[in-house]
Design a protein around this motif. Structure first.
Motif, mmCIF file in Angstrom:
data_model
loop_
_atom_site.group_PDB
_atom_site.id
_atom_site.type_symbol
_atom_site.label_atom_id
_atom_site.label_comp_id
_atom_site.label_asym_id
_atom_site.label_seq_id
_atom_site.Cartn_x
_atom_site.Cartn_y
_atom_site.Cartn_z
ATOM 1 N N GLY A 703 0.822 -1.201 0.000
ATOM 2 C CA GLY A 703 0.000 0.000 0.000
ATOM 3 C C GLY A 703 0.856 1.250 0.000
ATOM 4 N N VAL A 704 0.296 2.345 -0.483
ATOM 5 C CA VAL A 704 0.982 3.634 -0.458
ATOM 6 C C VAL A 704 0.049 4.644 0.207
ATOM 7 N N PHE A 705 0.620 5.460 1.082
ATOM 8 C CA PHE A 705 -0.142 6.454 1.839
ATOM 9 C C PHE A 705 0.565 7.790 1.671
ATOM 10 N N ALA A 706 -0.171 8.793 1.191
ATOM 11 C CA ALA A 706 0.450 10.091 0.932
ATOM 12 C C ALA A 706 -0.441 11.206 1.462
ATOM 13 N N ALA A 707 0.197 12.285 1.925
ATOM 14 C CA ALA A 707 -0.522 13.452 2.450
ATOM 15 C C ALA A 707 -0.056 14.692 1.706
ATOM 16 N N GLY A 708 -1.007 15.449 1.192
ATOM 17 C CA GLY A 708 -0.684 16.684 0.491
ATOM 18 C C GLY A 708 -0.657 17.877 1.430
ATOM 19 N N PRO A 709 -0.252 19.048 0.923
ATOM 20 C CA PRO A 709 -0.154 20.248 1.757
ATOM 21 C C PRO A 709 -1.528 20.877 1.996
ATOM 22 N N GLY A 710 -1.590 21.741 3.028
ATOM 23 C CA GLY A 710 -2.800 22.509 3.283
ATOM 24 C C GLY A 710 -3.879 21.759 4.020
ATOM 25 N N LEU A 711 -3.612 20.537 4.458
ATOM 26 C CA LEU A 711 -4.574 19.753 5.234
ATOM 27 C C LEU A 711 -3.913 19.387 6.563
ATOM 28 N N PRO A 712 -4.149 20.174 7.609
ATOM 29 C CA PRO A 712 -3.423 19.976 8.879
ATOM 30 C C PRO A 712 -3.532 18.574 9.451
ATOM 31 N N ALA A 713 -4.691 17.922 9.287
ATOM 32 C CA ALA A 713 -4.874 16.596 9.883
ATOM 33 C C ALA A 713 -4.403 15.467 8.981
ATOM 34 N N ALA A 714 -4.096 15.773 7.718
ATOM 35 C CA ALA A 714 -3.797 14.713 6.756
ATOM 36 C C ALA A 714 -2.535 13.956 7.117
ATOM 37 N N ARG A 715 -1.496 14.682 7.542
ATOM 38 C CA ARG A 715 -0.219 14.014 7.848
ATOM 39 C C ARG A 715 -0.398 13.003 8.976
ATOM 40 N N ASP A 716 -1.045 13.439 10.057
ATOM 41 C CA ASP A 716 -1.257 12.528 11.185
ATOM 42 C C ASP A 716 -2.146 11.354 10.780
ATOM 43 N N GLU A 717 -3.171 11.640 9.978
ATOM 44 C CA GLU A 717 -4.063 10.577 9.516
ATOM 45 C C GLU A 717 -3.293 9.517 8.738
ATOM 46 N N VAL A 718 -2.454 9.972 7.824
ATOM 47 C CA VAL A 718 -1.689 9.054 6.980
ATOM 48 C C VAL A 718 -0.724 8.229 7.821
ATOM 49 N N LEU A 719 -0.007 8.884 8.741
ATOM 50 C CA LEU A 719 0.949 8.160 9.575
ATOM 51 C C LEU A 719 0.252 7.137 10.462
ATOM 52 N N THR A 720 -0.925 7.522 10.982
ATOM 53 C CA THR A 720 -1.652 6.605 11.873
ATOM 54 C C THR A 720 -2.169 5.396 11.111
ATOM 55 N N VAL A 721 -2.843 5.657 9.970
ATOM 56 C CA VAL A 721 -3.449 4.553 9.219
ATOM 57 C C VAL A 721 -2.374 3.678 8.589
ATOM 58 N N ALA A 722 -1.330 4.290 8.033
ATOM 59 C CA ALA A 722 -0.278 3.507 7.381
ATOM 60 C C ALA A 722 0.439 2.599 8.369
ATOM 61 N N GLY A 723 0.504 3.040 9.623
ATOM 62 C CA GLY A 723 1.204 2.247 10.619
ATOM 63 C C GLY A 723 0.583 0.903 10.875
ATOM 64 N N THR A 724 -0.661 0.730 10.471
ATOM 65 C CA THR A 724 -1.335 -0.559 10.692
ATOM 66 C C THR A 724 -1.162 -1.514 9.510
ATOM 67 N N TYR A 725 -0.511 -1.054 8.435
ATOM 68 C CA TYR A 725 -0.263 -1.900 7.276
ATOM 69 C C TYR A 725 1.233 -2.195 7.182
#
Length: 883
Positions: A703-725
């Motif tokens: 799987g690939v998980f990426a976060a774009g700019p301008g979305l404050p919660a996106a980075r944390d969301e991606v790191l959290t969800v990706a950590g389970t894969y």
């Protein structure tokens, strides 16, 4: 002191200038001016005449017709003063060409006839080539062909390769107009080889331009545009790009349904032609503008442009073109609902006139208008005869003509009560459109060319609805719907020019955004960014399918039943203003009439307005409660219209929903009956079936998980969800670039891309996800050869598609489904960045347990805290698209 005696140097200079016209018209003009001065000093009147003639021809190539006429007349006058009859006759030949370009055909023929009095042998054959061109432009095609036939053997015996090439180039274009495409291509190939053998690459570029015109007539838009691009590049080097090239480019865009873009090009080019006094090309441009306006739903401009063109053609004595302009005015009158008696009279006259000059497509248009008007007047015999004559063109080389002919055939069979035969005719006509779609490699061409079969497909649907056969209605609804998505994936050309243009467009887009955020204008950045986008479009449009692969046929009810299991398929369609639905469940196929479609658009807008307000958290506690109540009400009213009449079929089963028109924007998660059940939304039943049969998402896969700019919660969301894969690829901050994401997407099972979504309504293929270095567009995604099985797009509007005729979809989700992605989870409207984090965590938790995406999304939505208004509204915006 007497005049200097001619030394021969001025004559040599004039001859050299004449020879340079085909290689470098600007240098030829400079050389001709110098030769005139030298000839005057030497007192060589013949050299003066030859030099003026060279200047006139060079100015014609440079599109300065006023100056070209003055120099050609100066050449005639100088030759007459010098008593050189042959030189004067040759100058009159050149003058005739300039007058023809201005649309002054009577004067052009007079100049040619005057020249013929003094010419014999080879010069007379050369003159015949030019007279044939004048006849060709005036619509006297048979006379033109006969004149070329007289001249060409003389040219070949004399070894005059230059004039043979000119004659073949013009005759090839004539064959193209008549639909004799094999003969056209043969003439043009020989003309190009002759010009290149003489080192005349400018004239060879003119031939490439004509080859592009013939390719367009053959229905090969990518080849046509590639040839136009090659011709334009060569002509730019010579400073000799003629506005007519842009008319031909606009005509190609019309053939693939891009009427709006064609109108913009035509508006600009017609102004240039007026300024430059290009009367002949101006009139032809007005014909194209009338065609584009009709295709774009503007009959008033179509009528105005066709009338202007008709006036010009009559003044220019171009009867063939006048006939075509008359038919366009007739079609505009039909759309404007003029009285049928007047339409019938005009249509019969136009059909006869068009047939007499060989304009087959115009003739068929007139006959179809005549048949419709006669039917309204109760004159069945007249209608039948016009349809019979139109139907006889089913074997024509031109796709446009064949489609018209099959439509006429279908109408004729309907009149005879032969419903099955009519449907067979409709299918035969659509097969030609499908073949053209399959040969196109550019997605936008595939989407827009589908409109060519719209009239045929609607007739098929009319016949199916008339007998109320649900299986037949479903089949024809599928033929009408998203036909481009039934084709094998379109891939852009893998060339450096496209990659470079995409990278430049992305860089400029990101730079422009930075300037805008800082409150700066960005100078010329916007213009440069638009120019880069135009290069992307230009490069992608030359793509073509390497091998014709037909579209998959519409699915049969048994095929759907075997794959649906316990689910129910609901396919919506609009027929004559009424919303219909076909349901397939447990072997049953039923047709439902849901009432007028008009109110649905307002309900969708109300739902969007409410969800947007709730997602953004605007207003007081009281106003938020009122907005939420109104939004819930909009969802219930949508359910009353769209679902309540189907309740017996829906029961509590999982659902596959195939929307139409405005229903593509419905937030299905807002409808109470669907909010917590597994629902798949698909562009067509065929697309859903294909996706359902493809490989699914493997929770243990890559799987690939990426976060774009301008979305404050996106980075944390991606790191959290990706950590389970295990083994996931994570791209955040400056690592989340377009190229890095594209590379990571190829071959993975799952992609979770938390980035702002952006729908471009002007060109949906520039719809994008915003990454660290700029937008990742649909054009970029089409370069992925092995797309992910499941794509989750948790950000705003990432699931929105632009809807074109025939429910053709263009956008991020549609592009991924077309490329082979099985399922896309995305929102159809703005969502709250932080509020979606919980929904995404719940979704992935269930996906990892092996639940199918629709069930996982439904249960994740059910787990949302209903008192959290932003989270509730955001969850309602998400749908599962595909299989």
């Amino acid at each position: 002191m007497g005049a200097a005696r001619p030394s021969g140097a001025a004559r040599a200079g004039a001859d050299e200038a004449l020879e340079l016209v085909g290689r470098d018209p600007r240098t030829a003009l400079t050389s001709a001016d110098a030769a005139v001065l030298a000839a005057r000093r030497e007192g060589d009147g013949v050299a003066v005449a030859v030099a003026h003639r060279a200047a006139g021809l060079a100015l014609r190539e440079l599109s300065d017709l006023g100056a070209a006429e003055r120099r050609a007349r100066a050449a005639v006058a100088a030759a007459v003063r010098a008593g050189a009859e042959q030189v004067a006759a040759q100058a009159r030949m050149s003058l005739a060409l300039v007058l023809l370009d201005q649309g002054r055909t009577r004067a052009a023929l007079a100049a040619a006839d005057r020249a013929a009095l003094a010419l014999r042998g080879l010069p007379a054959a050369q003159l015949k080539c030019q007279k044939a061109l004048i006849l060709q432009r005036t619509g006297r095609l048979e006379e033109a062909l006969a004149t070329f036939a007289e001249a060409l053997p003389v040219l070949r015996r004399a070894g005059d390769a230059l004039w043979e090439a000119r004659a073949l180039n013009n005759r090839g274009l004539l064959y193209g107009y008549r639909g004799a495409l094999v003969a056209a291509e043969s003439d043009l190939a020989r003309a190009r080889a002759l010009h290149l053998g003489l080192g005349l690459d400018k004239f060879a570029a003119d031939v490439d331009w004509n080859r592009g015109f013939v390719a367009a007539r053959r229905g090969d838009a990518p080849a046509a545009l590639a040839l136009f691009d090659a011709a334009e590049s060569a002509l730019v080097r010579h400073g000799a790009v003629h506005p007519q090239l842009y008319l031909d480019r606009a005509e190609v865009l019309l053939t693939v349904g891009l009427a709006g873009e064609a109108r913009r090009i035509l508006d600009r080019t017609i102004d240039e032609l007026r300024t430059a006094s290009h009367g002949a090309d101006l009139a032809e441009g007005l014909v194209l503008l009338a065609r584009a306006a009709l295709a774009d739903g503007d009959p008033e401009q179509a009528r105005s442009a066709s009338r202007q063109a008709l006036t010009q053609f009559v003044r220019q004595r171009r009867t063939g073109w006048a006939a075509q302009a008359g038919v366009l005015e007739l079609r505009a009158a039909e759309v404007a609902d003029d009285p049928p008696a007047a339409l019938l009279r005009s249509a019969l006259a136009s059909a006869a006139e068009s047939a007499s000059v060989g304009w087959r497509a115009a003739e068929l248009d007139a006959r179809l208008v005549a048949a419709a008007a006669a039917t309204r007047l109760g004159r069945a015999a007249v209608a039948r005869e016009q349809l019979r004559l139109a139907a006889s063109a089913r074997g024509a080389a031109s796709l446009d003509v064949r489609v018209r002919a099959w439509y006429a055939t279908a109408l004729l069979r309907v009149a005879d009560g032969r419903r099955a035969g009519a449907l067979a005719a409709v299918r035969a006509g659509l097969a030609g459109v499908d073949r053209q779609q399959a040969a196109l490699g550019a997605t936008e061409f595939r989407v827009h060319v589908a409109g060519h079969g719209g009239q045929l497909a609607r007739l098929g649907l009319d016949l199916a609805v008339a007998v109320a056969d649900p299986r037949l209605v479903l089949g024809w609804a599928e033929r009408l719907r998203a036909r481009s998505l039934r084709l094998p994936p379109a891939r852009p050309p893998a060339d450096a020019a496209l990659a470079e243009a995409l990278a430049e467009s992305r860089r400029l887009s990101a730079e422009l955004l930075r300037h805008q955020l800082a409150g700066r204008t960005g100078g010329g950045l916007a213009q440069r960014q638009r120019a880069a986008e135009e290069r992307v479009v230009q490069a992608s449009r030359t793509a073509r399918s390497p091998l014709y692969a037909p579209a998959a046929p519409p699915p049969t009810a048994p095929e759907l039943v075997s794959t649906l299991d316990d689910a129910v398929l609901v396919e919506y369609l609009v027929h004559q203003g009424e919303l219909l639905a076909v349901t397939v469940r447990a072997g049953r196929c039923r047709l439902h009439r849901l009432g007028p479609v008009a109110p649905v658009g307002g309900l969708v807008e109300a739902a969007h307005f409410g969800l947007r307000r709730l997602t953004l958290g605007l207003g007081t506690v009281r106003s938020t409660r009122l907005v939420r109540d109104a939004t819930v009400t909009a969802g219930r009213r949508l359910a009353e219209v769209l679902l309540a009449p189907l309740s017996a079929e829906l029961s509590d089963s999982p659902a596959v929903v195939v929307p139409t028109g405005a229903l593509h924007a419905v937030p299905w998660g807002l409808l109470p009956e669907l909010a917590t059940r597994p629902v798949r939304v698909a562009p067509s039943a065929g697309v859903w079936l294909r996706a359902s049969r493809s490989a699914g998402f493997d929770p243990a896969g890559t799987g690939v998980f990426a976060a774009g700019p301008g979305l404050p919660a996106a980075r944390d969301e991606v790191l959290t969800v990706a950590g389970t894969y295990p083994g996931a690829t994570v791209l955040t901050d400056d690592r989340a670039t377009a190229e890095a994401v594209l590379d990571a997407l190829d071959g993975v099972g799952l992609a979770h891309l938390a980035a702002h979504g952006r729908l471009r309504t002007d060109n949906p293929l520039f719809s994008a996800l915003v990454l660290d270095d700029g937008p990742l567009t649909v054009y970029d995604l089409e370069r992925v050869t092995d797309p992910p099985r499941l794509v989750v797009l948790p950000a705003c509007q990432s699931g929105v598609s632009a809807v074109r005729a025939g429910d053709e979809l263009m956008g991020l989700a549609a592009a991924l489904l077309a490329l082979g992605t099985r399922t896309v989870v995305a929102a159809v409207m703005p969502v709250h960045d932080a509020a979606t984090t919980g929904l995404m965590a719940a979704l992935h938790d269930r996906l990892r347990r092996g639940e199918p995406p629709p069930a996982a999304l439904a249960r994740a939505r059910a787990d949302i805290d209903a008192t959290d208004t932003a989270a509730w509204a955001s969850a309602a915006a998400f749908s599962c698209f595909g299989g």
